[in-house]
Design a protein around this motif. Sequence first.
Motif, mmCIF file in Angstrom:
data_model
loop_
_atom_site.group_PDB
_atom_site.id
_atom_site.type_symbol
_atom_site.label_atom_id
_atom_site.label_comp_id
_atom_site.label_asym_id
_atom_site.label_seq_id
_atom_site.Cartn_x
_atom_site.Cartn_y
_atom_site.Cartn_z
ATOM 1 N N TYR A 104 0.886 -1.166 0.000
ATOM 2 C CA TYR A 104 0.000 0.000 0.000
ATOM 3 C C TYR A 104 0.924 1.216 0.000
ATOM 4 O O TYR A 104 1.691 1.408 0.944
ATOM 5 C CB TYR A 104 -0.839 0.057 1.267
ATOM 6 C CG TYR A 104 -1.857 -1.024 1.463
ATOM 7 C CD1 TYR A 104 -3.176 -0.848 1.061
ATOM 8 C CD2 TYR A 104 -1.527 -2.211 2.113
ATOM 9 C CE1 TYR A 104 -4.134 -1.823 1.289
ATOM 10 C CE2 TYR A 104 -2.472 -3.194 2.340
ATOM 11 C CZ TYR A 104 -3.772 -2.995 1.927
ATOM 12 O OH TYR A 104 -4.711 -3.958 2.159
ATOM 13 N N CYS A 105 0.858 2.046 -1.019
ATOM 14 C CA CYS A 105 1.659 3.266 -1.071
ATOM 15 C C CYS A 105 0.727 4.441 -0.778
ATOM 16 O O CYS A 105 -0.287 4.616 -1.460
ATOM 17 C CB CYS A 105 2.314 3.411 -2.441
ATOM 18 S SG CYS A 105 3.473 2.057 -2.797
ATOM 19 N N VAL A 106 1.069 5.220 0.239
ATOM 20 C CA VAL A 106 0.132 6.214 0.767
ATOM 21 C C VAL A 106 0.723 7.614 0.716
ATOM 22 O O VAL A 106 1.768 7.879 1.320
ATOM 23 C CB VAL A 106 -0.279 5.863 2.211
ATOM 24 C CG1 VAL A 106 -1.248 6.893 2.764
ATOM 25 C CG2 VAL A 106 -0.893 4.469 2.265
ATOM 26 N N LEU B 235 -2.665 5.090 10.451
ATOM 27 C CA LEU B 235 -3.836 4.249 10.738
ATOM 28 C C LEU B 235 -3.799 2.977 9.897
ATOM 29 O O LEU B 235 -4.071 1.881 10.397
ATOM 30 C CB LEU B 235 -5.122 5.025 10.453
ATOM 31 C CG LEU B 235 -5.412 6.218 11.361
ATOM 32 C CD1 LEU B 235 -6.589 7.015 10.825
ATOM 33 C CD2 LEU B 235 -5.675 5.745 12.776
ATOM 34 N N LEU B 236 -3.456 3.117 8.627
ATOM 35 C CA LEU B 236 -3.374 1.949 7.750
ATOM 36 C C LEU B 236 -2.225 1.039 8.170
ATOM 37 O O LEU B 236 -2.365 -0.190 8.150
ATOM 38 C CB LEU B 236 -3.224 2.394 6.296
ATOM 39 C CG LEU B 236 -3.254 1.294 5.248
ATOM 40 C CD1 LEU B 236 -4.560 0.502 5.303
ATOM 41 C CD2 LEU B 236 -3.061 1.883 3.853
ATOM 42 N N ALA B 237 -1.109 1.629 8.567
ATOM 43 C CA ALA B 237 0.032 0.820 9.020
ATOM 44 C C ALA B 237 -0.354 -0.039 10.220
ATOM 45 O O ALA B 237 0.030 -1.208 10.313
ATOM 46 C CB ALA B 237 1.219 1.721 9.350
ATOM 47 N N PRO C 55 2.662 -10.820 3.184
ATOM 48 C CA PRO C 55 2.575 -9.771 4.196
ATOM 49 C C PRO C 55 2.112 -8.459 3.565
ATOM 50 O O PRO C 55 2.357 -8.204 2.381
ATOM 51 C CB PRO C 55 4.011 -9.655 4.721
ATOM 52 C CG PRO C 55 4.865 -10.254 3.667
ATOM 53 C CD PRO C 55 4.035 -11.271 2.938
ATOM 54 N N LEU C 56 1.432 -7.643 4.361
ATOM 55 C CA LEU C 56 0.955 -6.336 3.918
ATOM 56 C C LEU C 56 1.850 -5.268 4.528
ATOM 57 O O LEU C 56 2.147 -5.307 5.718
ATOM 58 C CB LEU C 56 -0.485 -6.107 4.375
ATOM 59 C CG LEU C 56 -1.509 -7.173 3.974
ATOM 60 C CD1 LEU C 56 -2.865 -6.853 4.586
ATOM 61 C CD2 LEU C 56 -1.620 -7.282 2.466
ATOM 62 N N ILE C 57 2.290 -4.329 3.682
ATOM 63 C CA ILE C 57 3.118 -3.233 4.195
ATOM 64 C C ILE C 57 2.602 -1.902 3.662
ATOM 65 O O ILE C 57 1.973 -1.845 2.602
ATOM 66 C CB ILE C 57 4.615 -3.405 3.850
ATOM 67 C CG1 ILE C 57 4.841 -3.381 2.334
ATOM 68 C CG2 ILE C 57 5.189 -4.666 4.449
ATOM 69 C CD1 ILE C 57 6.299 -3.268 1.946
#
Length: 196
Positions: A69-71, A79-81, A93-95
Amino acid sequence: MPLLLARLLRCRTAGVSVLLALSASPHAGDSSPAAFAENEVKAAFVYNFAHFVRWPDGHTLRPGDAFRYCVFDETLAPLLAKAVAGETLDGHPLIVQRQPDMRNLQECHLIYFGEQSVIGPVFQAELLRRLAGSAILTVSDQPGFAARGGMITLTRKRGRIHPVINTDAIERADLRVSAKLLNLATLTHDGKGGTQ
């Protein structure tokens, strides 16, 4: 993790409708608990979009690769982290990458351009043109995002956060959106046509 975000994430297995039912009343522009809750709801939507979108076969992740996810939004990024910490998508894995390097955007699977983004509409439109046809899901809460070629816009509708999906942009990227999400969203077109 904030309570509302934790509740939303626990309910993700029940489907997108739970996110819509739990979405917060918007009070943008202040730092009240309601405004914070709105950002939590947006983070929960962004987190969950990865579970309701399928990427084309040529863009599947190799074993051990992370879903990125690039924010571009300093309010939503932490919050997303917290939401993705320890979570996986099909074993990957989600990063979260905050303010990713422009030269490496092709490494992203989902890019979020938030209200707090330092990227203005003109540069954003240029980025979306460069990314058109790439298998990268683009999401924003900025007005006019779909008209600039963005894929999913988080809007306020009847006091709730509501997804608007640009089906032309989704089709150009060869992404497949779950019927559950399509049925709950408002569908729109950017006038640039589908597959090029």
